[in-house]
Design a protein around this motif. Structure first.
Motif, PDB file in Angstrom:
ATOM      1  N   THR A 212     -27.701   0.731 -22.736  1.00 36.54           N
ATOM      2  CA  THR A 212     -28.376  -0.386 -23.376  1.00 36.54           C
ATOM      3  C   THR A 212     -28.925  -1.353 -22.342  1.00 36.54           C
ATOM      4  OG1 THR A 212     -28.134  -2.228 -24.913  1.00 36.54           O
ATOM      5  CG2 THR A 212     -26.194  -1.644 -23.655  1.00 36.54           C
ATOM      6  N   LEU A 213     -30.064  -1.938 -22.664  1.00 34.45           N
ATOM      7  CA  LEU A 213     -30.691  -2.900 -21.759  1.00 34.45           C
ATOM      8  C   LEU A 213     -29.984  -4.249 -21.770  1.00 34.45           C
ATOM      9  CD1 LEU A 213     -34.469  -2.145 -22.383  1.00 34.45           C
ATOM     10  CD2 LEU A 213     -33.065  -1.471 -20.444  1.00 34.45           C
ATOM     11  N   ILE A 214     -29.268  -4.565 -22.825  1.00 40.85           N
ATOM     12  CA  ILE A 214     -28.578  -5.856 -22.905  1.00 40.85           C
ATOM     13  C   ILE A 214     -27.606  -6.013 -21.742  1.00 40.85           C
ATOM     14  CG2 ILE A 214     -26.900  -7.206 -24.242  1.00 40.85           C
ATOM     15  CD1 ILE A 214     -28.401  -6.322 -26.740  1.00 40.85           C
ATOM     16  N   GLY A 215     -26.921  -4.944 -21.380  1.00 47.73           N
ATOM     17  CA  GLY A 215     -26.004  -4.995 -20.244  1.00 47.73           C
ATOM     18  C   GLY A 215     -26.716  -5.315 -18.949  1.00 47.73           C
ATOM     19  N   LEU A 216     -27.930  -4.813 -18.803  1.00 46.51           N
ATOM     20  CA  LEU A 216     -28.698  -5.098 -17.585  1.00 46.51           C
ATOM     21  C   LEU A 216     -29.143  -6.556 -17.534  1.00 46.51           C
ATOM     22  CD1 LEU A 216     -30.830  -1.833 -17.368  1.00 46.51           C
ATOM     23  CD2 LEU A 216     -28.875  -2.471 -15.936  1.00 46.51           C
ATOM     24  N   VAL A 217     -29.075  -7.261 -18.666  1.00 49.94           N
ATOM     25  CA  VAL A 217     -29.409  -8.688 -18.709  1.00 49.94           C
ATOM     26  C   VAL A 217     -28.147  -9.533 -18.569  1.00 49.94           C
ATOM     27  CG1 VAL A 217     -30.326 -10.529 -20.178  1.00 49.94           C
ATOM     28  CG2 VAL A 217     -31.469  -8.305 -20.101  1.00 49.94           C
ATOM     29  N   VAL A 218     -27.072  -9.142 -19.237  1.00 50.01           N
ATOM     30  CA  VAL A 218     -25.838  -9.934 -19.253  1.00 50.01           C
ATOM     31  C   VAL A 218     -25.165  -9.960 -17.883  1.00 50.01           C
ATOM     32  CG1 VAL A 218     -23.491 -10.038 -20.196  1.00 50.01           C
ATOM     33  CG2 VAL A 218     -25.433  -9.680 -21.715  1.00 50.01           C
ATOM     34  N   TYR A 219     -25.074  -8.824 -17.212  1.00 46.47           N
ATOM     35  CA  TYR A 219     -24.357  -8.778 -15.946  1.00 46.47           C
ATOM     36  C   TYR A 219     -25.003  -9.654 -14.869  1.00 46.47           C
ATOM     37  CZ  TYR A 219     -21.141  -5.299 -17.714  1.00 46.47           C
ATOM     38  OH  TYR A 219     -20.165  -4.666 -18.430  1.00 46.47           O
ATOM     39  N   PRO A 220     -26.325  -9.675 -14.726  1.00 40.50           N
ATOM     40  CA  PRO A 220     -26.910 -10.602 -13.743  1.00 40.50           C
ATOM     41  C   PRO A 220     -26.616 -12.075 -14.050  1.00 40.50           C
ATOM     42  CG  PRO A 220     -28.475  -8.895 -14.259  1.00 40.50           C
ATOM     43  CD  PRO A 220     -27.324  -8.734 -15.215  1.00 40.50           C
ATOM     44  N   ILE A 221     -26.456 -12.415 -15.311  1.00 39.37           N
ATOM     45  CA  ILE A 221     -26.087 -13.793 -15.662  1.00 39.37           C
ATOM     46  C   ILE A 221     -24.703 -14.099 -15.084  1.00 39.37           C
ATOM     47  CG2 ILE A 221     -25.466 -15.333 -17.581  1.00 39.37           C
ATOM     48  CD1 ILE A 221     -27.730 -13.909 -19.183  1.00 39.37           C
ATOM     49  N   PHE A 222     -23.781 -13.148 -15.209  1.00 33.94           N
ATOM     50  CA  PHE A 222     -22.459 -13.328 -14.620  1.00 33.94           C
ATOM     51  C   PHE A 222     -22.544 -13.436 -13.099  1.00 33.94           C
ATOM     52  CE2 PHE A 222     -20.912 -11.898 -18.738  1.00 33.94           C
ATOM     53  CZ  PHE A 222     -19.793 -12.695 -18.899  1.00 33.94           C
ATOM     54  N   LEU A 223     -23.446 -12.688 -12.487  1.00 38.68           N
ATOM     55  CA  LEU A 223     -23.633 -12.755 -11.038  1.00 38.68           C
ATOM     56  C   LEU A 223     -24.085 -14.146 -10.625  1.00 38.68           C
ATOM     57  CD1 LEU A 223     -23.679 -11.400  -8.271  1.00 38.68           C
ATOM     58  CD2 LEU A 223     -25.998 -10.657  -8.761  1.00 38.68           C
ATOM     59  N   VAL A 224     -25.028 -14.712 -11.342  1.00 43.99           N
ATOM     60  CA  VAL A 224     -25.504 -16.060 -11.032  1.00 43.99           C
ATOM     61  C   VAL A 224     -24.369 -17.072 -11.197  1.00 43.99           C
ATOM     62  CG1 VAL A 224     -27.045 -17.918 -11.817  1.00 43.99           C
ATOM     63  CG2 VAL A 224     -27.927 -15.589 -11.541  1.00 43.99           C
ATOM     64  N   LEU A 225     -23.619 -16.971 -12.281  1.00 40.28           N
ATOM     65  CA  LEU A 225     -22.499 -17.889 -12.507  1.00 40.28           C
ATOM     66  C   LEU A 225     -21.443 -17.751 -11.403  1.00 40.28           C
ATOM     67  CD1 LEU A 225     -22.064 -17.584 -16.377  1.00 40.28           C
ATOM     68  CD2 LEU A 225     -23.063 -19.490 -15.096  1.00 40.28           C
ATOM     69  N   TYR A 226     -21.172 -16.518 -11.016  1.00 41.21           N
ATOM     70  CA  TYR A 226     -20.186 -16.313  -9.961  1.00 41.21           C
ATOM     71  C   TYR A 226     -20.706 -16.822  -8.622  1.00 41.21           C
ATOM     72  CZ  TYR A 226     -16.113 -14.478  -7.681  1.00 41.21           C
ATOM     73  OH  TYR A 226     -14.947 -14.374  -6.983  1.00 41.21           O
ATOM     74  N   GLY A 227     -21.999 -16.642  -8.372  1.00 38.66           N
ATOM     75  CA  GLY A 227     -22.606 -17.185  -7.159  1.00 38.66           C
ATOM     76  C   GLY A 227     -22.466 -18.696  -7.090  1.00 38.66           C
ATOM     77  N   LEU A 228     -22.629 -19.358  -8.232  1.00 39.66           N
ATOM     78  CA  LEU A 228     -22.431 -20.809  -8.278  1.00 39.66           C
ATOM     79  C   LEU A 228     -20.982 -21.167  -7.970  1.00 39.66           C
ATOM     80  CD1 LEU A 228     -24.581 -21.751 -11.399  1.00 39.66           C
ATOM     81  CD2 LEU A 228     -25.065 -22.292  -8.996  1.00 39.66           C
ATOM     82  N   TYR A 229     -20.056 -20.407  -8.538  1.00 38.19           N
ATOM     83  CA  TYR A 229     -18.639 -20.633  -8.256  1.00 38.19           C
ATOM     84  C   TYR A 229     -18.372 -20.511  -6.751  1.00 38.19           C
ATOM     85  CZ  TYR A 229     -13.660 -19.804  -7.776  1.00 38.19           C
ATOM     86  OH  TYR A 229     -12.367 -19.865  -7.367  1.00 38.19           O
ATOM     87  N   LEU A 230     -18.946 -19.468  -6.146  1.00 34.83           N
ATOM     88  CA  LEU A 230     -18.747 -19.268  -4.707  1.00 34.83           C
ATOM     89  C   LEU A 230     -19.253 -20.462  -3.915  1.00 34.83           C
ATOM     90  CD1 LEU A 230     -19.792 -15.530  -4.362  1.00 34.83           C
ATOM     91  CD2 LEU A 230     -17.486 -16.459  -4.210  1.00 34.83           C
ATOM     92  N   LYS A 231     -20.416 -20.956  -4.277  1.00 39.43           N
ATOM     93  CA  LYS A 231     -20.999 -22.100  -3.560  1.00 39.43           C
ATOM     94  C   LYS A 231     -20.180 -23.368  -3.770  1.00 39.43           C
ATOM     95  CE  LYS A 231     -24.657 -21.600  -1.114  1.00 39.43           C
ATOM     96  NZ  LYS A 231     -24.484 -21.610   0.322  1.00 39.43           N
ATOM     97  N   ILE A 232     -19.763 -23.615  -5.009  1.00 43.89           N
ATOM     98  CA  ILE A 232     -19.076 -24.865  -5.335  1.00 43.89           C
ATOM     99  C   ILE A 232     -17.653 -24.897  -4.789  1.00 43.89           C
ATOM    100  CG2 ILE A 232     -18.145 -26.237  -7.246  1.00 43.89           C
ATOM    101  CD1 ILE A 232     -20.665 -25.342  -8.839  1.00 43.89           C
TER     102      ILE A 232
END
Length: 182
Positions: free
Chosen positions: A123-143
């Protein structure tokens, strides 16, 4: 001795969280989103499964290798909750997979679960949802995480940050002669 036990327990917790709990939660989320929103589902074919297995193995390598380096070279783990390291490394690790990317565990995790799982779910939804988690985790790493690493390792970590990308590995590794010690 107690520090080694804490590091081992943290390693087991990290492995369980990252390979069991989080993927299962995100799998369920993606599956439920697909049911609610709809969206395309492509038919299963051998290439989906081969691609998924390749992504899971490749990503898994980065996750395992980075954890082993943290244990062996850094003498600690990456387990951190809201900016508080539970078994922090005592040495800045900048060799091996850490010479290509500052967060090889995150890169591996999102290769395995951001590409491998959506291929399995077809499904394409997974290809959209997982990058959102990557961005959120990237923010966590920075903060949280990088701020604490600067406090712990100072100028050595800041120099490392200037030389090594945060989330996407460099094609060439950083020179091993520049290994940072603290």
């Amino acid at each position: 001795m107690m520090r080694q036990v804490r590091a081992l327990v943290a390693f087991v917790v990290i492995t369980y969280l990252f390979f069991m709990v989080i993927p299962m939660v995100v799998l369920a989320l993606v599956d439920n989103l697909r049911r609610v929103v709809g969206g395309p589902v492509w038919p299963g074919c051998p290439f989906n499964y081969l691609g998924a297995i390749a992504a899971l193995v490749f990503g898994g390598y980065w996750v395992v290798e980075s954890n082993l380096l943290l244990l062996k070279v850094g003498r600690g783990t990456s387990l951190e909750v809201a900016g508080r390291a539970l078994a922090p490394t005592t040495t800045l690790v900048s060799s091996g997979v850490y010479s290509r990317v500052r967060n090889p565990m995150v890169f591996g995790y999102f290769t395995a679960f951001g590409l491998g799982i959506p291929l399995l779910q077809q499904t394409l939804i997974g290809l959209v949802v997982y990058p959102i988690f990557l961005v959120l985790y990237g923010l966590y790493l920075k903060i949280w995480e990088e701020k604490n690493l600067v406090l712990r390792f100072g100028d050595d970590y800041e120099a490392y940050c200037r030389e090594v990308p945060m989330l996407i590995p460099a094609l060439r590794s950083r020179s091993s002669s520049k290994e940072v010690r603290s």
